[in-house]
Design an enzyme around this catalytic site. Structure first.
Site, PDB file in Angstrom:
ATOM      1  N   SER A  24     -93.593 -33.323 -34.532  1.00 23.68           N
ATOM      2  CA  SER A  24     -92.935 -32.094 -34.078  1.00 23.68           C
ATOM      3  C   SER A  24     -93.838 -30.893 -34.339  1.00 23.68           C
ATOM      4  CB  SER A  24     -91.622 -31.917 -34.845  1.00 23.68           C
ATOM      5  OG  SER A  24     -91.901 -31.646 -36.207  1.00 23.68           O
ATOM      6  N   GLU A  96    -103.013 -30.479 -28.240  1.00 22.92           N
ATOM      7  CA  GLU A  96    -101.891 -30.105 -27.364  1.00 22.92           C
ATOM      8  C   GLU A  96    -101.842 -31.018 -26.136  1.00 22.92           C
ATOM      9  OE1 GLU A  96     -99.735 -28.019 -28.408  1.00 22.92           O
ATOM     10  OE2 GLU A  96    -100.734 -26.606 -29.752  1.00 22.92           O
ATOM     11  N   CYS A 187     -79.445 -32.545 -38.254  1.00 24.44           N
ATOM     12  CA  CYS A 187     -79.343 -31.094 -38.064  1.00 24.44           C
ATOM     13  C   CYS A 187     -79.614 -30.711 -36.612  1.00 24.44           C
ATOM     14  CB  CYS A 187     -80.286 -30.363 -39.015  1.00 24.44           C
ATOM     15  SG  CYS A 187     -79.855 -30.612 -40.762  1.00 24.44           S
TER      16      CYS A 187
HETATM   17 ZN   LIG Z   1     -81.869 -31.530 -41.563  1.00 21.86          ZN
END
Ligand SMILES: [Zn+2]
Length: 194
Positions: A24, A96, A187
């Site tokens: 990420s 990238e 999350c």
């Molecule tokens: Zn989390």
């Protein structure tokens, strides 16, 4: 980040190979790419770094990781240009990579088949959690894949997702950084469902 098996067996005696560093945003992909490239430079290997020409966040000529570790890079318009510019090179770095066209996996294969060590860094998922551009294909054809993680800003666990803070449906937002947060799966799902 506990298993760096960027096994040198794959690149001894100038046998080409493909390594992928994915994860990420804020996971240290570019830092890891730069670490590997710096070692090659120190060993007097000829290194060339490419990035998509659209990647103009900080600087035209340099790949700048988030900790300002700089290493000079060449912006290219498409993956085919990398082939043209890689003659007489030992190690090719590509940063990238998610922004490149679908021709990139084939280009990497051709380079590796010529005996070049290819190290590719890129986001494996877009802000929706979908596989990003040529990254899944690159992971499939690579000898070695290292998935690095950020820390979830909500709960402190390992984060694999790049959550977009601003409402915008465009896949690519330039300017970035402030507009994203690394999140874990739980999350990410919780924030996306509210
Ligand atoms: Zn989390």
């Amino acid at each position: 980040m506990n298993h760096y098996n960027e096994t040198n067996v794959f690149n001894s005696g100038r046998t080409g190979s493909i390594e992928v560093i994915c994860g990420s945003m804020f996971s240290g992909k570019t830092e890891e790419l730069i670490r590997r490239l710096r070692r090659a430079v120190f060993a007097k290997q000829k290194v060339e770094i490419f990035k998509p020409a659209m990647e103009i966040r900080y600087s035209e000529e340099e790949i700048v990781s988030h900790d300002q570790n700089t290493i000079t890079g060449t912006p290219v318009e498409n993956s085919g240009n990398i082939l043209l510019l890689s003659s007489d090179i030992d190690v090719v770095g590509i940063d990238e990579a998610q922004f490149f066209d679908d021709g990139l996996p084939d280009v990497c294969n051709q380079l590796a088949n010529q005996g070049i060590r290819v190290i590719v860094a890129g986001l494996d998922m877009d802000y929706k959690g979908n596989p990003f551009g040529p990254m899944p294909a690159l992971c499939a054809i690579a000898e070695d894949v290292t998935k690095v993680h950020a820390i979830c800003v909500e709960c402190g666990r390992l984060a694999s997702y790049s959550y977009r803070l601003v409402k915008n449906e465009k896949l690519i937002l330039l300017g970035e950084k402030e507009e994203y947060q690394p999140l874990c799966r739980e999350c990410f799902n919780r924030l996306n469902s509210r």
